[in-house]
Design a protein around this motif. Sequence first.
Motif, PDB file in Angstrom:
ATOM      1  N   LYS A  88       0.756  -1.222   0.088  1.00  0.00           N
ATOM      2  CA  LYS A  88       0.110  -0.060  -0.035  1.00  0.00           C
ATOM      3  C   LYS A  88       0.744   1.266   0.022  1.00  0.00           C
ATOM      4  O   LYS A  88       0.446   2.232  -0.636  1.00  0.00           O
ATOM      5  CB  LYS A  88      -0.754  -0.048   1.202  1.00  0.00           C
ATOM      6  N   ARG A  97      -7.798   3.293  -7.226  1.00  0.00           N
ATOM      7  CA  ARG A  97      -7.573   1.815  -7.260  1.00  0.00           C
ATOM      8  C   ARG A  97      -9.062   1.189  -6.604  1.00  0.00           C
ATOM      9  O   ARG A  97      -9.665   1.809  -5.714  1.00  0.00           O
ATOM     10  CB  ARG A  97      -6.712   1.094  -6.176  1.00  0.00           C
ATOM     11  N   GLU A  98      -9.540   0.068  -7.363  1.00  0.00           N
ATOM     12  CA  GLU A  98     -10.589  -0.665  -6.884  1.00  0.00           C
ATOM     13  C   GLU A  98     -10.562  -2.139  -6.653  1.00  0.00           C
ATOM     14  O   GLU A  98      -9.349  -2.642  -7.031  1.00  0.00           O
ATOM     15  CB  GLU A  98     -11.601  -0.485  -8.057  1.00  0.00           C
ATOM     16  N   ASP A  99     -10.882  -2.571  -5.352  1.00  0.00           N
ATOM     17  CA  ASP A  99     -10.689  -4.027  -4.951  1.00  0.00           C
ATOM     18  C   ASP A  99     -12.395  -4.312  -5.282  1.00  0.00           C
ATOM     19  O   ASP A  99     -13.247  -4.435  -4.459  1.00  0.00           O
ATOM     20  CB  ASP A  99     -10.552  -3.846  -3.722  1.00  0.00           C
ATOM     21  N   ALA A 134     -15.852  -9.783   2.691  1.00  0.00           N
ATOM     22  CA  ALA A 134     -15.110  -8.470   2.211  1.00  0.00           C
ATOM     23  C   ALA A 134     -15.287  -7.537   3.236  1.00  0.00           C
ATOM     24  O   ALA A 134     -14.413  -6.789   3.399  1.00  0.00           O
ATOM     25  CB  ALA A 134     -15.705  -8.213   0.789  1.00  0.00           C
ATOM     26  N   ASN A 161      -8.379  -5.030   2.911  1.00  0.00           N
ATOM     27  CA  ASN A 161      -8.433  -4.883   1.374  1.00  0.00           C
ATOM     28  C   ASN A 161      -7.618  -3.733   0.952  1.00  0.00           C
ATOM     29  O   ASN A 161      -6.698  -3.004   1.743  1.00  0.00           O
ATOM     30  CB  ASN A 161     -10.051  -4.576   1.091  1.00  0.00           C
ATOM     31  N   PHE A 162      -7.513  -3.532  -0.459  1.00  0.00           N
ATOM     32  CA  PHE A 162      -6.605  -2.619  -1.095  1.00  0.00           C
ATOM     33  C   PHE A 162      -7.466  -1.730  -2.151  1.00  0.00           C
ATOM     34  O   PHE A 162      -7.441  -2.416  -3.176  1.00  0.00           O
ATOM     35  CB  PHE A 162      -5.529  -3.204  -1.476  1.00  0.00           C
ATOM     36  N   GLY A 163      -7.890  -0.800  -1.882  1.00  0.00           N
ATOM     37  CA  GLY A 163      -8.542   0.280  -2.889  1.00  0.00           C
ATOM     38  C   GLY A 163      -9.971   0.324  -2.377  1.00  0.00           C
ATOM     39  O   GLY A 163     -10.378  -0.198  -1.537  1.00  0.00           O
ATOM     40  N   LEU A 223     -13.480  -0.896  -2.105  1.00  0.00           N
ATOM     41  CA  LEU A 223     -14.166  -2.023  -2.029  1.00  0.00           C
ATOM     42  C   LEU A 223     -15.454  -1.861  -2.842  1.00  0.00           C
ATOM     43  O   LEU A 223     -16.426  -1.273  -2.305  1.00  0.00           O
ATOM     44  CB  LEU A 223     -14.088  -2.487  -0.695  1.00  0.00           C
TER      45      LEU A 223
END
Lengths: 338, 338
Positions: free
Chosen positions: B182, B306-308, B319, B328-330, B332
């Motif tokens: 990240k 950024r999308e997750d 989730a 998570n990363f981005g 959600l």
Amino acid sequence: MTSARRIVLASRPAGQPGSDNFRTEAFELPEAGEGDVTVKALYLSLDPYMRGRMSDAKSYAAPVPVGGVMEGEAISEVVKSRHNDFSPGDIVRGRTGWSSHAVINGDQLRRVETHGAPITTSLGALGMPGFTAWAGLKFIGQPKAGETVAVAAASGPVGSMVGQLAKLAGARAVGIAGGKEKCAFVKNELGFDAVVDHRSENFESDLKAACPDGIDVYFENVGGRVWDGVLPLLNQFARVPVCGLVAHYNGAGAGDRDRLPATMSTILRQSILVRGFIQIEFAKDHFDEFLAEIGPRVAAGDIHYREDIVEGLEKAPEAFIAMLSGGNFGKLLVKIAE
Amino acid sequence: MTSARRIVLASRPAGQPGSDNFRTEAFELPEAGEGDVTVKALYLSLDPYMRGRMSDAKSYAAPVPVGGVMEGEAISEVVKSRHNDFSPGDIVRGRTGWSSHAVINGDQLRRVETHGAPITTSLGALGMPGFTAWAGLKFIGQPKAGETVAVAAASGPVGSMVGQLAKLAGARAVGIAGGKEKCAFVKNELGFDAVVDHRSENFESDLKAACPDGIDVYFENVGGRVWDGVLPLLNQFARVPVCGLVAHYNGAGAGDRDRLPATMSTILRQSILVRGFIQIEFAKDHFDEFLAEIGPRVAAGDIHYREDIVEGLEKAPEAFIAMLSGGNFGKLLVKIAE
């Protein structure tokens, strides 16, 4: 040369200051240079912020050095002047410290103007404390008609002005004070709508009962446990001007648990504004406006205030120490000379 | 009748939610009344604020009732319309909940407009998270050229926009994120000037090194321990928009001592502004302005995000649970249908 007396910081206090942190000493007044004014102090103002100056913790202002004269603002009479704006006999206000006499550049002095009110008001209702209340409400608290404004130390020089200005704005003023005598003064003489005694065992429920519509403006000048009573009452979009935390100055005011998460959660949930301020931020641009607006009201007796005058410079340390624990009643002044 | 699926709140969590707090159920979609629109959900947004809706603690919004469908915003395709503004095939955004289909009054829907960016951005960079960043900076943080803006959860949908908007204002952007991946994203892809890993043992000194001129704006969206590193770095007149406290949502974020006195003392000493806010305060008057200003930049690739994306409504609970602990990363999103 004039023989003069002053009170210096003998040592830094750990917690509550004691008389051994101060020392009275005689000193020879220096000759005035070009632009200087020699003054004889009449009244010294004692204020909670001075506790901060006794410590060397990070602050918005430099600490008083050990051995240095205690800082403070006083009303003085001009004895000699080498500055064009002042003549002997003028009554002036300036940061001349805990001292019977001082030599100071005239640019740092301000002629006392009280619109006919006693000159001592220029250290209280019409001075820094009154201006602190006025500026904190005008620029941060912004009370509207029908809102509720709560303030602690409500019998003190800042708090008493906060409530009276809130009333003038059409808001409901709720004072918090310690003990029956102060509470009666706040309600009966200052005309607050309600008052709550913070020494009561039922303080939190008393405050809730006194604020049936919650709190829209909490003027924070004490900190400590009062906050725990205020926090759950803060309405959406409440404003909290923070001008003092006297309960913290001696290292007290901490709880036995972490009170930060509840405070931050309430700030978020209720969209609350919290803003620290020191009156000097606003003084340069707005002090004259304050004086023009409030001076005549104080002179006419429409705005009330109370003074607690101690006689003699040497009494300043014990009076200051007592003030820090709520032991005085009204704006604390030290009368140094007639 | 259309057969549909939805996820309801099975029970209220104590602390960290678990999968047993959720239940997936089939339901029959009701007939649309006059003015209603029947929609098929395409993407559901999962956001930290939803943790608050699972509790019945006092909040700015009513909690989801036990047994009720989980609240949330989704992008949907119009299937049937009895509202003049919408026709089948339209892509719309609305609070239709964790549900595969919904019948909702058309007045509560908004046509998706992204200036050519993918429709999913209307739940992220060009939706509520992006608007939260924009409004918090525009109305509270007000970064000026040369100032330092710090933000936590800097790889997330709000934080990533905060830093990029700060850069557009000429400020220095310092991100705080968890873990190497990240942090690299924040520095290299989002273009922040510096990034600090809050998992580092030296977090506080790392942050200090990353902010050699202190912090002028701290955009608070996490709470917890990050604050302890930020507090001593706040400059005079710093502004702290508070839009989230995800570290507190599960009851964590408290210290082993009372951190309130240090916070209030710093607010006073440095004349700091702290202001909680929920984006809806500003959305009615300013969302279109935000979209017109930021939409083209996102579409052109000047602002990164950024999308997750998780596939399948039934994956939403796990989730969501992972997101609350930074897993998570981005932004959600749950993809519910093509």
